[in-house]
Write an enzyme that holds these catalytic residues in place. Structure first.
Site, mmCIF file in Angstrom:
data_model
loop_
_atom_site.group_PDB
_atom_site.id
_atom_site.type_symbol
_atom_site.label_atom_id
_atom_site.label_comp_id
_atom_site.label_asym_id
_atom_site.label_seq_id
_atom_site.Cartn_x
_atom_site.Cartn_y
_atom_site.Cartn_z
ATOM 1 N N GLU A 59 0.701 -1.137 -0.099
ATOM 2 C CA GLU A 59 -0.129 -0.150 -0.026
ATOM 3 C C GLU A 59 0.836 1.309 0.056
ATOM 4 O O GLU A 59 0.497 2.300 0.438
ATOM 5 C CB GLU A 59 -0.917 -0.219 1.217
ATOM 6 C CG GLU A 59 -1.800 -1.288 1.309
ATOM 7 C CD GLU A 59 -2.870 -0.926 2.384
ATOM 8 O OE1 GLU A 59 -3.564 0.125 2.526
ATOM 9 O OE2 GLU A 59 -3.283 -2.091 2.954
ATOM 10 N N LYS A 81 -12.660 2.209 4.351
ATOM 11 C CA LYS A 81 -14.134 2.565 4.122
ATOM 12 C C LYS A 81 -14.189 3.660 3.171
ATOM 13 O O LYS A 81 -15.180 3.983 2.649
ATOM 14 C CB LYS A 81 -14.648 2.816 5.446
ATOM 15 C CG LYS A 81 -14.766 1.466 6.197
ATOM 16 C CD LYS A 81 -15.523 1.755 7.510
ATOM 17 C CE LYS A 81 -15.032 2.769 8.546
ATOM 18 N NZ LYS A 81 -13.824 1.959 9.181
ATOM 19 N N TYR A 143 -11.883 3.404 21.638
ATOM 20 C CA TYR A 143 -11.468 2.399 22.569
ATOM 21 C C TYR A 143 -12.895 1.494 22.973
ATOM 22 O O TYR A 143 -13.833 2.422 23.282
ATOM 23 C CB TYR A 143 -11.055 3.124 23.917
ATOM 24 C CG TYR A 143 -10.399 2.104 24.868
ATOM 25 C CD1 TYR A 143 -9.323 1.651 24.663
ATOM 26 C CD2 TYR A 143 -11.206 1.926 26.061
ATOM 27 C CE1 TYR A 143 -8.814 0.795 25.674
ATOM 28 C CE2 TYR A 143 -10.572 0.922 27.022
ATOM 29 C CZ TYR A 143 -9.486 0.447 26.836
ATOM 30 O OH TYR A 143 -8.902 -0.517 27.532
ATOM 31 N N GLN A 144 -12.846 0.587 22.706
ATOM 32 C CA GLN A 144 -11.849 -0.380 22.241
ATOM 33 C C GLN A 144 -11.530 -0.164 20.631
ATOM 34 O O GLN A 144 -12.640 0.003 20.148
ATOM 35 C CB GLN A 144 -12.142 -1.805 22.335
ATOM 36 C CG GLN A 144 -12.406 -2.382 23.880
ATOM 37 C CD GLN A 144 -10.891 -2.425 24.456
ATOM 38 O OE1 GLN A 144 -10.077 -2.731 24.094
ATOM 39 N NE2 GLN A 144 -11.051 -1.984 25.719
ATOM 40 N N PRO A 145 -10.220 -0.381 20.324
ATOM 41 C CA PRO A 145 -9.979 -0.136 18.970
ATOM 42 C C PRO A 145 -10.320 -1.460 18.274
ATOM 43 O O PRO A 145 -10.382 -2.370 18.920
ATOM 44 C CB PRO A 145 -8.459 0.229 18.940
ATOM 45 C CG PRO A 145 -7.892 -0.659 20.238
ATOM 46 C CD PRO A 145 -9.190 -0.346 21.324
ATOM 47 N N PHE A 147 -7.971 -2.689 16.159
ATOM 48 C CA PHE A 147 -6.520 -3.519 16.437
ATOM 49 C C PHE A 147 -5.800 -2.934 17.251
ATOM 50 O O PHE A 147 -6.004 -1.607 17.641
ATOM 51 C CB PHE A 147 -6.101 -3.586 15.043
ATOM 52 C CG PHE A 147 -5.804 -2.351 14.126
ATOM 53 C CD1 PHE A 147 -4.625 -1.429 14.490
ATOM 54 C CD2 PHE A 147 -6.769 -1.932 13.222
ATOM 55 C CE1 PHE A 147 -4.459 -0.364 13.594
ATOM 56 C CE2 PHE A 147 -6.586 -0.850 12.484
ATOM 57 C CZ PHE A 147 -5.549 -0.078 12.844
ATOM 58 N N TYR A 148 -4.833 -3.582 17.988
ATOM 59 C CA TYR A 148 -4.148 -3.027 19.339
ATOM 60 C C TYR A 148 -2.836 -2.450 18.808
ATOM 61 O O TYR A 148 -1.704 -2.958 19.372
ATOM 62 C CB TYR A 148 -4.204 -3.797 20.289
ATOM 63 C CG TYR A 148 -5.676 -4.071 20.991
ATOM 64 C CD1 TYR A 148 -5.961 -3.229 21.877
ATOM 65 C CD2 TYR A 148 -6.500 -4.805 20.163
ATOM 66 C CE1 TYR A 148 -7.660 -3.298 22.402
ATOM 67 C CE2 TYR A 148 -7.695 -5.208 20.931
ATOM 68 C CZ TYR A 148 -8.292 -4.311 21.870
ATOM 69 O OH TYR A 148 -9.392 -4.451 22.369
ATOM 70 N N HIS A 151 -3.630 4.012 16.660
ATOM 71 C CA HIS A 151 -3.796 4.675 15.190
ATOM 72 C C HIS A 151 -4.785 5.562 15.661
ATOM 73 O O HIS A 151 -5.585 5.704 16.801
ATOM 74 C CB HIS A 151 -4.450 3.840 14.342
ATOM 75 C CG HIS A 151 -5.331 2.918 14.702
ATOM 76 N ND1 HIS A 151 -5.558 1.988 15.789
ATOM 77 C CD2 HIS A 151 -6.763 3.188 14.586
ATOM 78 C CE1 HIS A 151 -6.758 1.365 16.086
ATOM 79 N NE2 HIS A 151 -7.509 1.710 14.970
ATOM 80 N N HIS A 153 -7.920 8.467 13.939
ATOM 81 C CA HIS A 153 -9.085 8.441 13.099
ATOM 82 C C HIS A 153 -8.981 10.216 12.594
ATOM 83 O O HIS A 153 -9.246 10.761 13.670
ATOM 84 C CB HIS A 153 -10.478 7.903 13.257
ATOM 85 C CG HIS A 153 -10.348 6.615 13.704
ATOM 86 N ND1 HIS A 153 -10.862 5.462 12.845
ATOM 87 C CD2 HIS A 153 -9.931 5.904 14.837
ATOM 88 C CE1 HIS A 153 -10.643 4.281 13.558
ATOM 89 N NE2 HIS A 153 -10.097 4.567 14.677
#
Lengths: 226, 226
Positions: A59, A81, A143-145, A147-148, A151, A153
């Site tokens: 990417e 998305k 939170y919760q994300p 993936f841990y 990052h 948004h």
């Protein structure tokens, strides 16, 4: 109509996109240590896809901005998305280079420079490319994300994508300010969020309710008769 | 289709329901004192309608629950946007009896008993009447609120009404916890929120940007080159 196709879809993906009940959870520092942390160490999905992006193995052409610094660096790229074009639905993700910050819970004053760097340089890159300034951006952490690996948004303020609600999204400006006010805020705070009933973490919280002494139950620890 | 009719509609109502640009504002403690507080003291709409409810002169039949205590008391009733029947769209408001708390900004440890009382008794009343428990409720405050008399929103977690996003809604559990962690949290915190461009407060913030020294501007106070 816009359709998102996820292929291949893991069991976790299927469950994520099915309609389901949600439960509010009040995660105290103790519950994080005893329930959430062991859970995510056990259930964590592979982050190989993310390391591939950070290391330019995948990417690379999608990267909008990169700060290659090891300590405070990050990569900014369109969220999966977003089509990357319709500015009205602008949605980018900042992935930090450091691999040692799982979530909000790990943030301390040692990370303030990183957080401010992502905020300032992310804003500048978006302004330069899309002409959308800081006052038109909603910048937040989940939170919760999903993936841990830390990052953030970046979405257009006029656009309301899923995951911007108060039981999930934490404004980056608030996160920075909380740590400025109280260095160990995220190690001490009770963080509330909604879990889907099919989430294994949800089952663990529900199971723990029956084990904890009544005085420690968050939802029932306030006796109105007092 | 559901249509809400507001009659008579003040200029403020018309402006509120028109589509418009929004601006993110970072309200520091200083900006609250110098911009927001003078603004709301000047522009505050009459609260007579609310005092009429609290004193049982109006809408008495709509009250779901009442705690008549002067210090920690409140009235719980359906929000005007809710028909009071469709449980899937449950939306109630708690109006506190005390008249001296304008918003989140005024909250101190002296109000913890009040906040916990609204939380516990509001949850109990809703569970008894509608069979919806604490884990299915989103309980929050708005900042900025629509009117400056402390009130809390109770909505069904599965329902996403407007005003639940992270730039406006503050979970009551988080508010309580913030004050527990730092007694003067809401007097010191920088609170970020979105203002519509037609809001007079927005104009005052934009005007202040050009007056404040650059070093104090929130959106530009982080120099990425450092």
């Amino acid at each position: 109509m816009k359709v998102s196709i996820i292929y291949p879809a893991s069991e976790k993906h299927i469950v994520k996109h099915s309609a389901q009940h949600r439960y509010m959870v009040d995660e105290s520092a103790e519950r994080y240590k005893n329930i959430t942390l062991p859970h995510l160490e056990q259930e964590q999905l592979s982050l190989e896809w993310l390391y591939n992006v950070l290391e330019h193995r995948k990417e690379k052409e999608r990267i909008l901005y990169e700060d290659p610094c090891d300590e405070n660096g990050f990569i900014l790229l369109p969220d999966l998305k977003w089509d990357g074009k319709t500015v009205e639905q602008l949605y980018l993700l900042a992935l930090v280079r450091r691999r040692d910050i799982r979530s909000l819970r790990d943030l301390t004053p040692a990370h303030l420079a990183l957080l401010r760097n992502v905020q300032a340089r992310g804003i500048a890159a978006i302004e330069e490319r899309y002409g959308i300034g800081a006052s038109q951006l909603r910048i937040y952490l989940h939170y919760q994300p999903t993936f841990y690996h830390l990052h953030m948004h970046f979405t257009y303020l006029r656009y309301d994508p899923p995951g911007t609600n108060c039981e999930k999204a934490h404004l980056l400006s608030t996160v920075i300010n909380n740590i400025e006010l109280l260095g160990d805020y995220y190690q001490r705070a009770t963080l509330s969020y909604a879990l889907k009933e099919t989430d294994k973490l949800c089952a663990k919280f529900i199971a723990s309710e029956s084990e904890e002494p009544a005085a420690k139950r968050t939802k029932t620890d306030i006796d109105p008769s007092q």
